[in-house]
Write a protein that holds these residues in place. Structure first.
Motif, PDB file in Angstrom:
ATOM      1  N   LYS A   1      39.639 -37.514  10.388  1.00 40.54           N
ATOM      2  CA  LYS A   1      38.287 -37.555  11.144  1.00 40.54           C
ATOM      3  C   LYS A   1      37.120 -37.677   9.597  1.00 40.54           C
ATOM      4  CE  LYS A   1      39.593 -34.408  14.529  1.00 40.54           C
ATOM      5  NZ  LYS A   1      39.213 -32.840  15.192  1.00 40.54           N
ATOM      6  N   SER A   2      35.984 -38.255  10.152  1.00 43.86           N
ATOM      7  CA  SER A   2      35.057 -38.402   9.060  1.00 43.86           C
ATOM      8  C   SER A   2      34.817 -37.402   8.325  1.00 43.86           C
ATOM      9  CB  SER A   2      33.638 -39.038   9.690  1.00 43.86           C
ATOM     10  OG  SER A   2      33.259 -38.131  10.836  1.00 43.86           O
ATOM     11  N   GLU A   3      34.660 -36.197   8.850  1.00 42.91           N
ATOM     12  CA  GLU A   3      34.646 -34.752   8.375  1.00 42.91           C
ATOM     13  C   GLU A   3      35.710 -34.282   7.163  1.00 42.91           C
ATOM     14  OE1 GLU A   3      34.420 -35.475  11.763  1.00 42.91           O
ATOM     15  OE2 GLU A   3      35.224 -33.822  12.881  1.00 42.91           O
ATOM     16  N   ASP A   4      36.709 -35.108   7.235  1.00 46.34           N
ATOM     17  CA  ASP A   4      37.744 -34.668   6.562  1.00 46.34           C
ATOM     18  C   ASP A   4      37.589 -35.376   5.279  1.00 46.34           C
ATOM     19  OD1 ASP A   4      40.260 -35.078   8.875  1.00 46.34           O
ATOM     20  OD2 ASP A   4      39.324 -33.058   8.235  1.00 46.34           O
ATOM     21  N   SER A   5      36.496 -36.372   4.969  1.00 43.03           N
ATOM     22  CA  SER A   5      36.008 -37.141   3.696  1.00 43.03           C
ATOM     23  C   SER A   5      35.703 -35.795   2.720  1.00 43.03           C
ATOM     24  CB  SER A   5      34.979 -37.984   4.015  1.00 43.03           C
ATOM     25  OG  SER A   5      35.479 -38.947   4.865  1.00 43.03           O
ATOM     26  N   ASP A   6      36.258 -35.908   1.587  1.00 41.34           N
ATOM     27  CA  ASP A   6      35.851 -34.914   0.493  1.00 41.34           C
ATOM     28  C   ASP A   6      37.063 -34.952  -0.668  1.00 41.34           C
ATOM     29  OD1 ASP A   6      35.621 -31.721   2.607  1.00 41.34           O
ATOM     30  OD2 ASP A   6      34.198 -32.976   1.309  1.00 41.34           O
ATOM     31  N   MET A   7      36.730 -34.601  -1.701  1.00 40.63           N
ATOM     32  CA  MET A   7      37.579 -34.315  -2.979  1.00 40.63           C
ATOM     33  C   MET A   7      38.469 -33.411  -2.670  1.00 40.63           C
ATOM     34  SD  MET A   7      38.060 -35.768  -5.776  1.00 40.63           S
ATOM     35  CE  MET A   7      36.805 -36.304  -6.889  1.00 40.63           C
TER      36      MET A   7
ATOM     37  N   PHE B   1      43.006 -18.638  -7.353  1.00 35.39           N
ATOM     38  CA  PHE B   1      43.926 -19.650  -7.828  1.00 35.39           C
ATOM     39  C   PHE B   1      43.682 -19.736  -9.367  1.00 35.39           C
ATOM     40  CE2 PHE B   1      46.318 -21.100  -4.203  1.00 35.39           C
ATOM     41  CZ  PHE B   1      45.621 -20.497  -3.272  1.00 35.39           C
ATOM     42  N   THR B   2      44.597 -19.927 -10.042  1.00 36.08           N
ATOM     43  CA  THR B   2      44.518 -20.002 -11.708  1.00 36.08           C
ATOM     44  C   THR B   2      44.430 -21.282 -12.125  1.00 36.08           C
ATOM     45  OG1 THR B   2      46.029 -17.841 -11.690  1.00 36.08           O
ATOM     46  CG2 THR B   2      45.626 -19.295 -13.718  1.00 36.08           C
ATOM     47  N   TYR B   3      45.320 -22.179 -11.528  1.00 38.06           N
ATOM     48  CA  TYR B   3      45.635 -23.621 -11.873  1.00 38.06           C
ATOM     49  C   TYR B   3      44.962 -24.776 -11.012  1.00 38.06           C
ATOM     50  CZ  TYR B   3      48.793 -21.099 -15.006  1.00 38.06           C
ATOM     51  OH  TYR B   3      49.144 -20.069 -16.132  1.00 38.06           O
ATOM     52  N   TRP B   4      44.459 -25.661 -11.470  1.00 38.86           N
ATOM     53  CA  TRP B   4      43.756 -26.555 -10.649  1.00 38.86           C
ATOM     54  C   TRP B   4      43.930 -28.142 -11.234  1.00 38.86           C
ATOM     55  CZ3 TRP B   4      41.165 -25.652  -5.993  1.00 38.86           C
ATOM     56  CH2 TRP B   4      40.979 -24.207  -5.847  1.00 38.86           C
ATOM     57  N   GLY B   5      44.022 -28.966 -10.298  1.00 35.00           N
ATOM     58  CA  GLY B   5      44.401 -30.302 -10.542  1.00 35.00           C
ATOM     59  C   GLY B   5      42.705 -30.978 -10.810  1.00 35.00           C
ATOM     60  N   LEU B   6      42.717 -32.212 -11.111  1.00 37.40           N
ATOM     61  CA  LEU B   6      41.429 -32.745 -11.223  1.00 37.40           C
ATOM     62  C   LEU B   6      40.764 -33.462 -10.058  1.00 37.40           C
ATOM     63  CD1 LEU B   6      41.796 -34.752 -14.527  1.00 37.40           C
ATOM     64  CD2 LEU B   6      40.548 -32.394 -14.122  1.00 37.40           C
ATOM     65  N   GLY B   7      41.565 -33.532  -8.847  1.00 35.47           N
ATOM     66  CA  GLY B   7      41.302 -33.749  -7.519  1.00 35.47           C
ATOM     67  C   GLY B   7      41.398 -35.325  -7.092  1.00 35.47           C
ATOM     68  N   THR B   8      41.631 -35.604  -5.875  1.00 37.61           N
ATOM     69  CA  THR B   8      41.598 -36.934  -5.518  1.00 37.61           C
ATOM     70  C   THR B   8      40.884 -37.074  -4.166  1.00 37.61           C
ATOM     71  OG1 THR B   8      43.337 -38.670  -4.756  1.00 37.61           O
ATOM     72  CG2 THR B   8      43.628 -36.215  -3.943  1.00 37.61           C
ATOM     73  N   GLN B   9      39.922 -38.232  -4.133  1.00 42.32           N
ATOM     74  CA  GLN B   9      39.177 -38.396  -3.360  1.00 42.32           C
ATOM     75  C   GLN B   9      39.724 -39.031  -1.968  1.00 42.32           C
ATOM     76  OE1 GLN B   9      35.693 -37.863  -3.432  1.00 42.32           O
ATOM     77  NE2 GLN B   9      35.719 -38.514  -1.116  1.00 42.32           N
ATOM     78  N   VAL B  10      39.410 -38.509  -0.622  1.00 43.34           N
ATOM     79  CA  VAL B  10      39.784 -39.061   0.565  1.00 43.34           C
ATOM     80  C   VAL B  10      38.286 -39.369   1.363  1.00 43.34           C
ATOM     81  CG1 VAL B  10      40.576 -38.404   2.633  1.00 43.34           C
ATOM     82  CG2 VAL B  10      41.817 -37.584   0.782  1.00 43.34           C
ATOM     83  N   THR B  11      38.383 -40.594   1.712  1.00 40.32           N
ATOM     84  CA  THR B  11      37.217 -41.169   2.370  1.00 40.32           C
ATOM     85  C   THR B  11      37.556 -41.611   3.807  1.00 40.32           C
ATOM     86  OG1 THR B  11      36.142 -41.570   0.413  1.00 40.32           O
ATOM     87  CG2 THR B  11      35.345 -42.736   2.519  1.00 40.32           C
ATOM     88  N   VAL B  12      37.105 -41.116   5.048  1.00 40.90           N
ATOM     89  CA  VAL B  12      37.599 -41.512   6.284  1.00 40.90           C
ATOM     90  C   VAL B  12      36.326 -42.159   6.775  1.00 40.90           C
ATOM     91  CG1 VAL B  12      38.325 -40.749   8.495  1.00 40.90           C
ATOM     92  CG2 VAL B  12      39.017 -39.586   6.223  1.00 40.90           C
ATOM     93  N   SER B  13      36.381 -43.469   7.329  1.00 40.57           N
ATOM     94  CA  SER B  13      35.316 -43.833   8.150  1.00 40.57           C
ATOM     95  C   SER B  13      35.567 -44.317   9.284  1.00 40.57           C
ATOM     96  CB  SER B  13      34.886 -45.325   6.932  1.00 40.57           C
ATOM     97  OG  SER B  13      36.026 -46.061   6.980  1.00 40.57           O
TER      98      SER B  13
END
Length: 123
Positions: A86-92, A111-123
């Protein structure tokens, strides 16, 4: 140290699917608590799905029945299969890991360890 690298983000139309992956390297343990969080600009980071060291899985209410978290401890890699986006799932989207989370699974500060993230865009 531990490194988490996300992949699989992208742009998709509403109703579509994506599969995110998080490759872990460095000091890795099969009994970690690992999860996916997401964050929009100006908003707090929120838990999406978490799999604890005992195999228990928790999902945010907004993604239940649409998202599936899984892990391959041999690789080791964490996955998030996202369906009916859904469009509301658009986030990093961020991958995170820690040694134990229990009832605090939705608290990003645990949480101790984190990745840099990946962008999700739903249109």
């Amino acid at each position: 140290d531990v490194q988490l690298v996300e992949s699989g983000g992208g742009s998709v139309q509403a109703g579509g699917s994506l599969r995110l992956s998080c490759a872990a390297s460095g000091r890795t343990y099969s009994k970690w608590c690992m999860g996916w969080f997401r964050q929009a600009p100006g908003k707090e980071r929120e838990a999406v799905a978490v799999t604890d060291m005992d195999g228990k899985i928790n999902y945010a209410d907004s993604v239940k029945d649409r998202f599936t978290i899984s892990r391959d401890n041999d690789k080791p890699t964490l996955y998030l299969q996202m369906e009916n986006l859904k469009s509301e799932d658009s986030d990093m989207y961020y991958c995170a890991a820690t040694y134990a989370c229990g009832s605090s699974w939705s608290n990003s500060r645990v949480f101790t360890y984190w990745g840099l993230g990946t962008q999700v865009t739903v249109s």
